[in-house]
Design an enzyme around this catalytic site. Sequence first.
Site, mmCIF file in Angstrom:
data_model
loop_
_atom_site.group_PDB
_atom_site.id
_atom_site.type_symbol
_atom_site.label_atom_id
_atom_site.label_comp_id
_atom_site.label_asym_id
_atom_site.label_seq_id
_atom_site.Cartn_x
_atom_site.Cartn_y
_atom_site.Cartn_z
ATOM 1 N N LYS A 14 120.474 86.465 57.108
ATOM 2 C CA LYS A 14 120.853 86.300 58.507
ATOM 3 C C LYS A 14 122.246 85.706 58.606
ATOM 4 C CE LYS A 14 119.680 82.654 60.493
ATOM 5 N NZ LYS A 14 118.489 81.782 60.481
ATOM 6 N N LYS B 30 111.797 73.512 64.917
ATOM 7 C CA LYS B 30 112.811 73.607 65.963
ATOM 8 C C LYS B 30 112.360 72.982 67.277
ATOM 9 C CE LYS B 30 114.796 78.251 65.050
ATOM 10 N NZ LYS B 30 113.791 78.819 64.210
ATOM 11 N N ASP C 40 107.820 76.529 65.210
ATOM 12 C CA ASP C 40 109.006 77.272 64.766
ATOM 13 C C ASP C 40 109.821 76.565 63.681
ATOM 14 O OD1 ASP C 40 111.670 79.074 66.614
ATOM 15 O OD2 ASP C 40 110.589 79.509 64.755
ATOM 16 N N LYS D 142 111.795 82.890 71.066
ATOM 17 C CA LYS D 142 112.744 82.294 70.119
ATOM 18 C C LYS D 142 113.920 81.654 70.866
ATOM 19 C CE LYS D 142 112.449 82.918 66.112
ATOM 20 N NZ LYS D 142 111.860 82.151 64.976
HETATM 21 N N1 LIG Z 1 114.067 81.447 58.376
HETATM 22 C C1 LIG Z 1 112.971 82.125 58.731
HETATM 23 O O1 LIG Z 1 112.544 83.073 58.107
HETATM 24 C C2 LIG Z 1 112.242 81.655 59.959
HETATM 25 C C3 LIG Z 1 112.681 80.521 60.657
HETATM 26 C C4 LIG Z 1 111.979 80.129 61.780
HETATM 27 C C5 LIG Z 1 110.855 80.823 62.185
HETATM 28 N N2 LIG Z 1 110.478 81.928 61.494
HETATM 29 C C6 LIG Z 1 109.303 82.634 61.978
HETATM 30 O O2 LIG Z 1 108.389 82.844 60.919
HETATM 31 C C7 LIG Z 1 107.657 84.046 61.194
HETATM 32 C C8 LIG Z 1 107.647 84.911 59.949
HETATM 33 O O3 LIG Z 1 108.955 85.234 59.593
HETATM 34 P P1 LIG Z 1 109.125 86.396 58.498
HETATM 35 O O4 LIG Z 1 110.588 86.566 58.279
HETATM 36 O O5 LIG Z 1 108.240 86.128 57.344
HETATM 37 O O6 LIG Z 1 108.565 87.643 59.326
HETATM 38 P P2 LIG Z 1 107.898 88.977 58.767
HETATM 39 O O7 LIG Z 1 107.911 89.923 59.894
HETATM 40 O O8 LIG Z 1 108.486 89.368 57.489
HETATM 41 O O9 LIG Z 1 106.384 88.526 58.459
HETATM 42 C C9 LIG Z 1 105.440 88.370 59.488
HETATM 43 C C10 LIG Z 1 104.130 88.930 58.959
HETATM 44 O O10 LIG Z 1 103.132 88.667 59.920
HETATM 45 C C11 LIG Z 1 102.255 89.768 59.950
HETATM 46 N N3 LIG Z 1 101.497 89.668 61.202
HETATM 47 C C12 LIG Z 1 101.906 89.942 62.447
HETATM 48 N N4 LIG Z 1 100.913 89.664 63.327
HETATM 49 C C13 LIG Z 1 99.868 89.162 62.592
HETATM 50 C C14 LIG Z 1 98.579 88.682 62.913
HETATM 51 N N5 LIG Z 1 98.133 88.660 64.168
HETATM 52 N N6 LIG Z 1 97.790 88.229 61.905
HETATM 53 C C15 LIG Z 1 98.238 88.244 60.628
HETATM 54 N N7 LIG Z 1 99.456 88.717 60.258
HETATM 55 C C16 LIG Z 1 100.249 89.164 61.245
HETATM 56 C C17 LIG Z 1 103.149 90.971 59.785
HETATM 57 O O11 LIG Z 1 102.446 92.105 59.313
HETATM 58 C C18 LIG Z 1 104.162 90.458 58.751
HETATM 59 O O12 LIG Z 1 103.746 90.767 57.444
HETATM 60 C C19 LIG Z 1 108.337 84.707 62.386
HETATM 61 O O13 LIG Z 1 107.615 84.416 63.560
HETATM 62 C C20 LIG Z 1 109.677 84.026 62.442
HETATM 63 O O14 LIG Z 1 110.227 83.960 63.742
HETATM 64 C C21 LIG Z 1 111.126 82.368 60.395
HETATM 65 O O1 LIG Z 2 116.050 78.496 62.184
HETATM 66 P P1 LIG Z 2 117.238 79.201 62.767
HETATM 67 O O2 LIG Z 2 118.155 79.768 61.725
HETATM 68 O O3 LIG Z 2 117.936 78.397 63.819
HETATM 69 O O4 LIG Z 2 116.618 80.422 63.611
HETATM 70 C C1 LIG Z 2 116.381 81.661 63.018
HETATM 71 C C2 LIG Z 2 116.861 82.658 63.995
HETATM 72 O O5 LIG Z 2 118.254 82.484 64.103
HETATM 73 C C3 LIG Z 2 116.562 84.036 63.477
HETATM 74 O O6 LIG Z 2 117.020 84.978 64.404
HETATM 75 C C4 LIG Z 2 115.081 84.202 63.295
HETATM 76 O O7 LIG Z 2 114.839 85.419 62.707
HETATM 77 C C5 LIG Z 2 114.533 83.186 62.362
HETATM 78 O O8 LIG Z 2 113.137 83.301 62.462
HETATM 79 C C6 LIG Z 2 114.928 81.777 62.722
HETATM 80 O O9 LIG Z 2 114.177 81.380 63.831
#
Ligand SMILES: NC(=O)c1ccc[n+]([C@@H]2O[C@H](COP(=O)([O-])OP(=O)(O)OC[C@H]3O[C@@H](n4cnc5c(N)ncnc54)[C@H](O)[C@@H]3O)[C@@H](O)[C@H]2O)c1
Ligand SMILES: O=P([O-])([O-])O[C@@H]1[C@@H](O)[C@H](O)[C@@H](O)[C@H](O)[C@@H]1O
Length: 541
Positions: free
Chosen positions: A420, A497, A330, A379
């Site tokens: 966010k 995280k 994460d 999460k």
């Molecule tokens: N700041 C952040 O954006 C942040 C921080 C921490 C964690 N994350 C994690 O990163 C991940 C992606 O975040 P995001 O904002 O890009 O999400 P998003 O939903 O925009 O992108 C996720 C992508 O994964 C694809 N997907 C889902 N299941 C799949 C599979 N089995 N194989 C291949 N592709 C698949 C979806 O079609 C989508 O395009 C999430 O799990 C989120 O919790 C994001």
């Molecule tokens: O990294 P961070 O800002 O503590 O945590 C975020 C969460 O607050 C948010 O809800 C989630 O969409 C992001 O994927 C990310 O995990």
Amino acid sequence: MAPHANGEDGYTNGSGGSTAVAGSNKDLFTVNSPNVVYTDSEIKSKYVYRTTSVAKNGDGKWVATPKETVYDFKVERKVGKVGMMLVGWGGNNGTTVTAGIIANRRGLVWDTREGKRAANYYGSVLMGSTIKLGTEAKTGKEINIPFHDVLPMVHPNDLVIGGWDISGMNLADAMDRAAVLEPTLKAQVQKEMAGMKPLPSIYYPDFIAANQEDRADNILEGSKASMAHVEKLRKDIRDFKAENGLDKVIVQWTANTERYAEIINGVNDTADNLLEAIGSGHEEVAPSTVFAVACILENAPFINGSPQNTFVPGAIELAEKHGSFIGGDDFKSGQTKMKSALVDFMINAGIKLTSIASYNHLGNNDGMNLSSQKQFRSKEISKSNVVDDMVAANNVLYKEGEHPDHTVVIKYMPAVGDNKRALDEYYAEIFMGGHQTISMFNVCEDSLLASPLIIDLVVVAEMMTRISYKADSGDATASKEYKGFHSVLSILSYMLKAPLTPPGTPVVNALAKQRGALTNIFRACIGLQPESDMTLEHKLI
Ligand SMILES: NC(=O)c1ccc[n+]([C@@H]2O[C@H](COP(=O)([O-])OP(=O)(O)OC[C@H]3O[C@@H](n4cnc5c(N)ncnc54)[C@H](O)[C@@H]3O)[C@@H](O)[C@H]2O)c1
Ligand SMILES: O=P([O-])([O-])O[C@@H]1[C@@H](O)[C@H](O)[C@@H](O)[C@H](O)[C@@H]1O
């Protein structure tokens, strides 16, 4: 105070420090030491690792004994051609990091309401920060160098990018769907990204929110784990490597957050059982675990940027058996990153934090997926455990088992998109019955904060494939031949995280400690002692 050129090969910043300008020559510096040997292909260093061993004596008192262990480190200097394959490539993070690397590679500049903006790597600890190399003998000034220059690392501009997505949308359209970047920037990368199409992926509906089903138009046959899926993903990695003439591929999961998988003896508790469970299509094997297994067997480092328990015990054992690198979990991008710094400061200042209320809302697809309870629970766990080590380390403020109240709330609010909102309240006891309340409102543009972390994770993971060590340590680290670090790359924790650590080893979440570990392990690889910030040379004069 903005840095300004001092007319030499560097900048003098406000604190009188100096930052050598990266790129002024291939090797920004060399280490002058009998313990460091440079050849064209390697850097070898002999490093004395100094720790303090503590044990209780007969009177029940602690006895602290300084301990020294000599390690021989070896760094391969040739970086080679590196590929980054993203699972979830068509998502907000995947499209944003791809567009960002293209923009940097081409040195793009684009118009915004606030004026022109140029491509940069801000938010990347490697590309946007410096580390102290040492003190200039003749002036006493601190000399700082770009973090990326401390060891021969791959440059993000040189990464060849590919990946998978259950959505077949090309990267240009997916970038529009993500609604993260300025139209004037998108227009400049649109053509290149339109030619990028994610590989079809595995989709097991029960692991992500039902609201994701509409996206799933680019999927492989089969809705449960199978060895056919493992072998197809392995072939995808091999084909990507061959088609692009790559020396290695690093894979990252930036797909949607999955529900936790149940840990079941006989199913995912050992490497053999996990492989058997995949072969029999056990419904508790998640897509992310299938990707992890494929990467482990293909010896491609695999990093989990989401909070689910991808690395079930069997996956960790399999990685150890194959000497493959894994890391997670994460991305630590916004609210939690701030928390891991602020809580560290408060508790280490002797302020008794008694409650943390963390609320956030967001409107991107990740937020929609997290609106489903099982995915939110993944999460919630990763966001809640981040203060445990800091609290446990202070037995003056907290009795055994005592800890602050800690609540995590995430709400889906489509209107705010990827921007966010994080609202936090930190409530603490201070001197003589007083209280301190810190309230924070933090707008984190999720993907613009996560994308640099994706880059750092890939670059550090690739670097670790070129570092080996041997030691006559007399402990578990002893090795007569050079070998790699443990399969679980806890060195990646600064970007994560819920850091995954080798079984039985402690989890460190404090942000400063995590950065210190990354900095000082890389310094050790060139025979330099940890930066202690003691600066005795400025205190004993
Ligand atoms: N700041 C952040 O954006 C942040 C921080 C921490 C964690 N994350 C994690 O990163 C991940 C992606 O975040 P995001 O904002 O890009 O999400 P998003 O939903 O925009 O992108 C996720 C992508 O994964 C694809 N997907 C889902 N299941 C799949 C599979 N089995 N194989 C291949 N592709 C698949 C979806 O079609 C989508 O395009 C999430 O799990 C989120 O919790 C994001
Ligand atoms: O990294 P961070 O800002 O503590 O945590 C975020 C969460 O607050 C948010 O809800 C989630 O969409 C992001 O994927 C990310 O995990």
